[in-house]
Design a protein around this motif. Structure first.
Motif: not given
Ligand SMILES: Nc1ncnc2c1ncn2[C@@H]1O[C@H](COP(=O)(O)OP(=O)(O)OP(=O)(O)O)[C@@H](O)[C@H]1O
Ligand SMILES: [Mg+2]
Length: 503
Positions: A117-143
């Protein structure tokens, strides 16, 4: 800390590896809503204890309790499902995958028929990244993310469950000060929610800042648990290494020799601007500044890894152009890089070969490498750096994090370069060995080597450097001699607060 039922508790844990008794009957408990620091020399067993707790290793004997219920952790995902999450010392991310896929690795949300469920995956991840004030999005490639940002991904991964306990194994090693503050905020949040936190670090000032209690491990046994507010660095250090340390500052040395190395007007697009300095034989020059001030990029340029836009590098009075690290090494310049990954350790190879690898050429007599000579070199550095390993035959990948770092330093020291550049040389190194590495750097200088030490730790530059270059945003703000430098003036200079009035 009013609730006294531990969030988790380890009882009498024994764990052996071939030739090593890593944990010798350790008991340890974390209360809900406390930050419990775990301290100990490199190889004392901290990571192993936490890996037992996190289901990475099975103990030979002993019991794990969660809220006083005995549990068996067969793997990390199981531990996580039981509320124990782990932020590892060595980042363990899949570099080719996106941030979101990493955060939910092994537990991607699925729709009916098992499709992700990509939509949910991205939404859930975005919520956590927000909480961490990350400055990058769920779609960024880790490498493609910096080490610090990867660390944030690792933390995000821990926040996907309702944790009872979160373990941080040296989380700040590669974070900027601002990122570190974000991390401390997260830790405080978790603590307020009643989560038990285990915090492993070699940085005393952090431990005294955020922990409620401190447990000390030494050679695989538990040496004591102290209440942070009732103890001090000296007591903790003695419990850890059995002695106090001389933390005095560097004092004036013998007069340095000829100018070995000179840099004039070096600039590199967007990274650093108009950098000039000279370095004499027998001198240690410290580069101090915040993470991101451009120090690593300068080092990389001096080692032929980056091409400067303008400027000159002179070696013993002659201008040189460094096209590659091979060029740099040929000119007698060595760089110990800051990131473990780039330090050229071959994890599957033994300790001896990792140290002697760069100089096999010199040791080769005809087609045969002299085993005896190599072992002698290894023994010398094992003793000097106090490398904990059952034998030179041990694979480097099986050493504790700090001991791997010591192998890297040994490897570059063994090359005996004219100019040695070390970038964050004691990251992840315990306080006792840190002092030993500082002595080694001083000794190299006394033998006429020219050394550049890049560090984000003020005590480190104060301790080893003859002169200190303070950097801010890619520029040299000021160069201090060891007699004139004060902590205040250094802090001002690296914060870009303009010239100190005493200058
Ligand atoms: N997979 C393994 N195989 C063999 N030996 C191991 C393995 N993992 C750890 N060890 C050994 O167990 C001991 C404890 O290592 P551990 O990684 O727990 O130390 P640590 O306290 O985390 O040290 P550091 O501060 O350097 O990270 C060390 O002697 C190490 O070499
Ligand atoms: Mg460790």
């Amino acid at each position: 800390m009013t609730d006294t039922t531990p969030a988790l508790r380890l009882e009498n844990i024994v764990k052996t590896f071939p030739g090593v008794r890593a944990l010798d009957g350790v008991s340890f408990a974390v209360l809900p809503g406390e930050v419990h620091a775990l301290l100990g020399e490199n190889g004392a067993g901290k990571s192993t204890l936490m890996k037992v707790l996190g289901g990475v290793h099975q103990p030979d004997s002993g019991t794990i309790y969660i809220e006083e219920e005995p549990v068996v952790m067969t793997n990390p995902l199981e531990a996580k499902s039981k509320g124990v999450v782990f932020i590892h010392q060595e980042l363990s991310l899949a570099e080719e995958l996106s941030v979101a896929e990493n955060v939910y690795l092994g537990e991607l949300p699925r729709k009916r028929f098992g499709r992700v469920d990509w939509k949910r995956l991205h939404a859930d991840t975005a919520a956590i990244l927000d909480r961490l004030n990350c400055g990058f999005g769920p779609g960024a490639i880790v490498g493609e993310l910096s080490i610090a940002k990867r660390q944030m991904v690792e933390i995000a991964r821990a926040l996907t469950v309702d944790a009872k306990a979160v373990i941080f194994d040296e989380p700040t090693a590669s974070l900027t000060d601002a990122e570190k503050e974000v991390l401390f905020d997260i830790i405080r949040d978790l603590r307020e929610q009643g989560v038990g936190i285990v915090y492993i670090s070699h940085r005393m000032e952090e431990i005294f800042r955020i922990s409620d209690r401190i447990s000390v491990l030494r050679d695989g046994s538990h040496r004591g648990t102290l209440i942070t507010a009732e103890t001090g660095e000296d007591e903790v250090t003695r419990l850890m290494i059995g002695r106090s340390l001389d933390l005095s500052r560097n004092v004036a040395r013998t007069a340095p020799g000829e100018v070995a190395f000179e840099v004039r007007g070096l600039s590199c697009e967007g990274l650093f601007e108009d950098v000039s300095f000279e370095l004499r034989a027998g001198e240690v020059l410290g580069f101090y500044g915040l993470v991101g001030a451009g120090r690593t990029e300068i080092a990389e340029t001096l080692f032929g890894l980056r091409t400067p836009r303008s400027g000159e590098i002179h070696l013993k009075g002659r201008a040189v152009t460094l096209h590659s690290p091979v060029d740099a090494i040929r000119h007698g310049i060595s760089l110990v890089p800051e990131s473990r990954k780039e330090q050229g350790l071959v994890l599957g190879m033994n300790c001896r070969d990792n140290i002697t690898l760069p100089q096999v050429d010199d040791l080769t007599a005809g087609p045969f490498v002299s085993d005896g000579a190599e072992i002698a070199i290894f023994d010398q550095y094992r003793d000097r750096l106090d490398i904990k390993t059952p034998s030179w035959r041990q694979q480097v990948g099986n050493l504790s994090g700090g001991n791997q770092q010591k192998i890297v330093i040994g490897k570059w020291l063994a090359m005996r370069p004219d100019v040695l550049i070390v970038d964050e040389p004691t990251r992840g190194i315990d306080v006792g060995s840190k002092a030993e590495i500082h002595n080694l750097i001083r000794e190299l200088a006394a033998h006429g080597y020219a050394v550049i030490v890049i560090s984000s730790e003020m005590p480190e530059v104060l301790h080893v450097a003859d002169r200190i270059v303070a950097m801010y945003h890619g520029r040299i703000m000021r160069t201090f001699t060891s007699d004139e430098v004060t902590e205040d003036s250094l802090v001002q200079a690296i914060s870009g607060l303009g010239q100190d009035s005493a200058a």
